[in-house]
Design a protein around this motif. Structure first.
Motif, mmCIF file in Angstrom:
data_model
loop_
_atom_site.group_PDB
_atom_site.id
_atom_site.type_symbol
_atom_site.label_atom_id
_atom_site.label_comp_id
_atom_site.label_asym_id
_atom_site.label_seq_id
_atom_site.Cartn_x
_atom_site.Cartn_y
_atom_site.Cartn_z
ATOM 1 N N ILE A 22 0.840 -1.205 0.000
ATOM 2 C CA ILE A 22 0.000 0.000 0.000
ATOM 3 C C ILE A 22 0.876 1.256 0.000
ATOM 4 O O ILE A 22 0.628 2.200 -0.750
ATOM 5 C CB ILE A 22 -0.972 -0.018 1.201
ATOM 6 C CG1 ILE A 22 -2.013 -1.124 0.990
ATOM 7 C CG2 ILE A 22 -1.640 1.344 1.397
ATOM 8 C CD1 ILE A 22 -2.840 -1.452 2.224
ATOM 9 N N ILE A 23 1.918 1.250 0.815
ATOM 10 C CA ILE A 23 2.838 2.400 0.880
ATOM 11 C C ILE A 23 3.576 2.569 -0.453
ATOM 12 O O ILE A 23 3.657 3.675 -0.995
ATOM 13 C CB ILE A 23 3.848 2.230 2.037
ATOM 14 C CG1 ILE A 23 3.115 2.295 3.380
ATOM 15 C CG2 ILE A 23 4.954 3.286 1.962
ATOM 16 C CD1 ILE A 23 3.953 1.859 4.568
ATOM 17 N N GLN A 25 2.701 1.555 -3.407
ATOM 18 C CA GLN A 25 1.772 1.986 -4.451
ATOM 19 C C GLN A 25 1.430 3.465 -4.307
ATOM 20 O O GLN A 25 1.302 4.181 -5.295
ATOM 21 C CB GLN A 25 0.505 1.129 -4.430
ATOM 22 C CG GLN A 25 -0.394 1.351 -5.626
ATOM 23 C CD GLN A 25 0.285 1.097 -6.963
ATOM 24 O OE1 GLN A 25 0.949 0.089 -7.176
ATOM 25 N NE2 GLN A 25 0.155 2.043 -7.879
ATOM 26 N N LYS A 26 1.321 3.946 -3.068
ATOM 27 C CA LYS A 26 1.021 5.366 -2.856
ATOM 28 C C LYS A 26 2.211 6.238 -3.272
ATOM 29 O O LYS A 26 2.028 7.315 -3.842
ATOM 30 C CB LYS A 26 0.640 5.642 -1.403
ATOM 31 C CG LYS A 26 0.182 7.063 -1.221
ATOM 32 C CD LYS A 26 -0.805 7.265 -0.133
ATOM 33 C CE LYS A 26 -1.253 8.710 -0.128
ATOM 34 N NZ LYS A 26 -1.950 9.081 1.058
ATOM 35 N N SER A 29 2.020 6.290 -7.059
ATOM 36 C CA SER A 29 0.973 7.167 -7.583
ATOM 37 C C SER A 29 1.280 8.639 -7.312
ATOM 38 O O SER A 29 0.931 9.503 -8.123
ATOM 39 C CB SER A 29 -0.402 6.767 -7.043
ATOM 40 O OG SER A 29 -0.481 6.940 -5.666
ATOM 41 N N THR A 30 1.954 8.939 -6.219
ATOM 42 C CA THR A 30 2.373 10.320 -5.932
ATOM 43 C C THR A 30 3.313 10.806 -7.031
ATOM 44 O O THR A 30 3.172 11.935 -7.535
ATOM 45 C CB THR A 30 3.070 10.389 -4.555
ATOM 46 O OG1 THR A 30 2.143 10.000 -3.542
ATOM 47 C CG2 THR A 30 3.605 11.781 -4.262
ATOM 48 N N LYS A 33 1.385 11.174 -10.437
ATOM 49 C CA LYS A 33 0.559 12.391 -10.489
ATOM 50 C C LYS A 33 1.410 13.629 -10.726
ATOM 51 O O LYS A 33 0.989 14.563 -11.409
ATOM 52 C CB LYS A 33 -0.243 12.544 -9.196
ATOM 53 C CG LYS A 33 -1.402 11.589 -9.106
ATOM 54 C CD LYS A 33 -2.102 11.706 -7.774
ATOM 55 C CE LYS A 33 -3.163 10.622 -7.629
ATOM 56 N NZ LYS A 33 -3.715 10.547 -6.276
ATOM 57 N N TYR A 101 4.533 12.011 1.892
ATOM 58 C CA TYR A 101 4.205 12.046 0.466
ATOM 59 C C TYR A 101 4.322 13.447 -0.127
ATOM 60 O O TYR A 101 4.720 13.594 -1.280
ATOM 61 C CB TYR A 101 2.797 11.483 0.227
ATOM 62 C CG TYR A 101 2.677 10.038 0.663
ATOM 63 C CD1 TYR A 101 3.260 9.015 -0.077
ATOM 64 C CD2 TYR A 101 1.996 9.692 1.823
ATOM 65 C CE1 TYR A 101 3.170 7.682 0.326
ATOM 66 C CE2 TYR A 101 1.890 8.368 2.231
ATOM 67 C CZ TYR A 101 2.482 7.375 1.488
ATOM 68 O OH TYR A 101 2.395 6.063 1.881
#
Length: 139
Positions: A22-23, A25-26, A29-30, A33, A101
């Motif tokens: 989860i970390i 992947q975040k 995605s950060t 973006k 993040y």
């Protein structure tokens, strides 16, 4: 993680426990973006984002996430990274603390600017050093 070098970021992330996935992947995605035009790849056996050269790498370890923004990224954000363990080009974000993040986003943005500027200078240098063809008329 398995000792085999993953072929993709998806494969890399899939090798970790769900909470770490989860970390990772975040973080991914950060970065996506902030710079959607960047290319994803595995380099140095780590997830890597590239745009006119490598931007950043990241990797998971037993107790931290390693984030690699080259020495320039660390130098530019010395104050912000001072609360973390860091080296010449690496930062360690402990897994038992919130991952910053917003800081990752700032570092990525800085690295994009740096790579674009470096590319711009290379292009200008090629234009200057390229010999001009002389046009001569034969009579």
């Amino acid at each position: 993680m398995k000792s085999k070098i993953p072929k993709s970021i998806d494969e890399y992330i899939g090798n970790f426990p769900k909470d770490v996935q989860i970390i990772l992947q975040k973080i991914r995605s950060t970065i996506q973006k902030e710079v959607p035009e960047a290319t994803e790849k595995i380099s140095y056996a780590m997830p890597t984002f590239a745009l006119n050269g490598n931007l950043v790498h990241f990797a998971a370890y037993a107790k931290h996430i390693g984030f690699y923004a080259l020495p320039s990224g660390n130098i530019a954000f010395q104050k912000e990274i001072s609360k973390y363990k860091f080296g010449k080009g690496s930062i360690q974000f402990p897994l038992d603390e919130p991952i910053p993040y917003v800081l990752i986003k700032k570092i990525v943005k800085f690295r994009v600017g740096e790579n674009l500027e470096k590319t711009k200078k290379k292009i200008q240098k090629k234009k200057i050093t390229r010999p001009q063809k002389s046009i001569s008329k034969k009579f």
